[in-house]
Design a protein around this motif. Structure first.
Motif, PDB file in Angstrom:
ATOM      1  N   GLY A 221       0.791  -1.219   0.000  1.00 19.47           N
ATOM      2  CA  GLY A 221       0.000   0.000   0.000  1.00 19.47           C
ATOM      3  C   GLY A 221       0.825   1.271   0.000  1.00 19.47           C
ATOM      4  O   GLY A 221       0.379   2.313  -0.497  1.00 19.47           O
ATOM      5  N   THR A 225       4.064   6.248  -3.472  1.00 18.49           N
ATOM      6  CA  THR A 225       3.282   7.373  -2.970  1.00 18.49           C
ATOM      7  C   THR A 225       3.863   8.697  -3.467  1.00 18.49           C
ATOM      8  O   THR A 225       5.040   8.770  -3.831  1.00 18.49           O
ATOM      9  N   LYS A 316     -11.147   3.485  15.152  1.00 19.70           N
ATOM     10  CA  LYS A 316     -11.622   3.068  13.831  1.00 19.70           C
ATOM     11  C   LYS A 316     -11.345   1.578  13.628  1.00 19.70           C
ATOM     12  O   LYS A 316     -10.599   1.162  12.742  1.00 19.70           O
ATOM     13  N   LYS A 325      -5.325  -1.439   9.962  1.00 19.18           N
ATOM     14  CA  LYS A 325      -5.815  -1.324   8.585  1.00 19.18           C
ATOM     15  C   LYS A 325      -6.371   0.071   8.329  1.00 19.18           C
ATOM     16  O   LYS A 325      -6.194   0.631   7.232  1.00 19.18           O
ATOM     17  N   SER A 326      -7.039   0.639   9.331  1.00 17.15           N
ATOM     18  CA  SER A 326      -7.535   2.008   9.209  1.00 17.15           C
ATOM     19  C   SER A 326      -6.373   2.990   9.110  1.00 17.15           C
ATOM     20  O   SER A 326      -6.426   3.966   8.345  1.00 17.15           O
ATOM     21  N   ASN A 327      -5.314   2.740   9.886  1.00 19.39           N
ATOM     22  CA  ASN A 327      -4.117   3.578   9.800  1.00 19.39           C
ATOM     23  C   ASN A 327      -3.504   3.518   8.404  1.00 19.39           C
ATOM     24  O   ASN A 327      -3.066   4.533   7.855  1.00 19.39           O
ATOM     25  N   LEU A 328      -3.458   2.316   7.843  1.00 24.68           N
ATOM     26  CA  LEU A 328      -2.916   2.154   6.496  1.00 24.68           C
ATOM     27  C   LEU A 328      -3.730   2.957   5.489  1.00 24.68           C
ATOM     28  O   LEU A 328      -3.170   3.665   4.637  1.00 24.68           O
ATOM     29  N   ALA A 329      -5.046   2.873   5.595  1.00 28.53           N
ATOM     30  CA  ALA A 329      -5.905   3.616   4.674  1.00 28.53           C
ATOM     31  C   ALA A 329      -5.676   5.125   4.810  1.00 28.53           C
ATOM     32  O   ALA A 329      -5.634   5.856   3.811  1.00 28.53           O
ATOM     33  N   ALA A 330      -5.506   5.589   6.051  1.00 25.82           N
ATOM     34  CA  ALA A 330      -5.270   7.021   6.288  1.00 25.82           C
ATOM     35  C   ALA A 330      -3.930   7.460   5.702  1.00 25.82           C
ATOM     36  O   ALA A 330      -3.824   8.543   5.109  1.00 25.82           O
ATOM     37  N   GLU A 332      -2.289   5.953   3.190  1.00 26.76           N
ATOM     38  CA  GLU A 332      -2.391   5.886   1.733  1.00 26.76           C
ATOM     39  C   GLU A 332      -3.029   7.152   1.176  1.00 26.76           C
ATOM     40  O   GLU A 332      -2.573   7.724   0.177  1.00 26.76           O
ATOM     41  N   LYS A 333      -4.082   7.607   1.838  1.00 28.08           N
ATOM     42  CA  LYS A 333      -4.775   8.829   1.392  1.00 28.08           C
ATOM     43  C   LYS A 333      -3.895  10.051   1.573  1.00 28.08           C
ATOM     44  O   LYS A 333      -3.757  10.871   0.651  1.00 28.08           O
TER      45      LYS A 333
END
Length: 338
Positions: A221, A225, A316, A325-330, A332-333
């Motif tokens: 992920g 970037t 979250k 997983k929520s940290n990863l999504a944050a 990535e964004k």
């Protein structure tokens, strides 16, 4: 972190003596033995005390049905500033097994030492700790490198109050290091309760597999970037940054409650512009005021990057894996993952 809040010596001594009286009801061999006799008194389960959530999660996942886990740090309590009461001090002395992470909670460290429970495991001893300042893996060059070095040095001095020789204790935020700790916890539970060793081995293997899958998700992920730099409230993510080739810039160093200096705020504004940072992260258990102030000053957004020191209704996710997983999504964004 920045303030050593210890329970009064008289209170601690009295509380621990209650726990030691409970232990003295057993023979010396019972106290040091595999959970047999002690577990029998507690419904056939090993009585485990965990210092705070990351240790609680390991104990519950690996111990499964064979342990009864309690935690010294209740949900919603900022663990670094925990004050032990009489009940918690006595709880330590009555435990069959204690799992803690030295360097996070000074009051807990001293109370655990005083309790003297034979099966006491320091998670920090199960992996290699490293030194992290306010940033990891990045050199900003001469423009503000000297100024930043001063901030990093100040952070490491503060961290010396937490970890051994200024080391960073936030190992659970690196899935690889957390897996190393999980293996050590599994082995120690096998020794403490050999009758259920097979179950502990099976549960450890399953947990390590989940952590390995999580590590792979972070690698994939965050591989490509737009920027590698992220700004956080405090330096909890040094291991994560180092693992995945990122740069952590903290507002207030290693203490989640300390105020940043005007020089640090000015530097962060420069870093944000240079590295194309668009987000300032705050966490769930401390005030977001400073993060929002810094973000507004630099025209940045805010979002949550959770150090997972406790699970509450604001988290979250329901457990460590879900919140990571929520940290990863944050990330990535915020970092512009492609």
């Amino acid at each position: 972190m920045n303030i050593r809040r210890l329970i009064p010596a008289a209170t601690l001594a009295g509380s621990l003596s209650l726990g030691l009286v409970a232990l003295s009801a057993c023979s010396p061999s019972d106290a040091a033995d595999s959970a047999g006799g002690a577990a029998e008194k507690k419904g056939g389960k090993l009585a485990v005390v965990a210092s705070f959530y990351p240790m609680q999660y390991l104990a519950e996942e690996i111990g499964g049905d064979h342990v009864d886990v309690s935690t010294l740090t209740k949900p919603g309590v900022e663990p670094h500033e925990l004050e032990l009461g009489t009940r918690q001090a006595a709880q330590l002395g009555e435990a069959d097994y204690i799992l803690f992470l030295k360097g996070i909670q000074p009051a807990v460290d001293e109370a655990i030492t005083a309790a003297g429970v034979p099966n006491t495991v320091d998670a920090a001893s199960l992996t290699t700790l490293e030194k992290h300042g306010s940033e990891v893996g990045h050199d900003h060059g001469d423009e503000h490198g000297d100024e930043h070095a001063g901030e990093e040095h100040a952070g490491e001095e503060h961290e010396g109050e937490e970890g051994e020789a200024g080391t960073d204790p936030h190992i659970w935020l690196d899935p690889v290091k957390y897996a190393e700790v999980a293996k050590g916890v599994g082995t120690s539970l096998e020794k403490a309760d050999p009758d259920n060793a097979a179950a502990y081995r099976k549960n450890t293997t399953a947990l390590v597999e989940r952590l390995t899958t999580l590590d792979t998700a972070f690698k994939e992920g965050l591989a490509d970037t737009s920027t590698k730099t992220f700004i956080t409230t405090h330096s909890a993510f040094g291991y994560l940054a180092e693992r995945y080739g990122l740069t952590q810039e903290s507002i207030s160093g290693l203490s989640p409650e300390s105020e940043p200096s005007p020089a640090r705020i000015k530097e962060l504004r420069s870093i944000a512009a240079e590295d194309k940072v668009g987000t300032v992260f705050f966490e769930t258990l401390v005030s977001d005021k400073t993060a929002k102030t810094v973000a507004a000053d630099s025209g940045l957004r805010t979002d949550v990057l959770d150090p997972i020191e406790g699970i509450t209704e604001k988290s979250k996710g329901a457990d460590y894996i879900e919140v990571m997983k929520s940290n990863l999504a944050a990330l990535e964004k915020a970092l512009g993952a492609k």
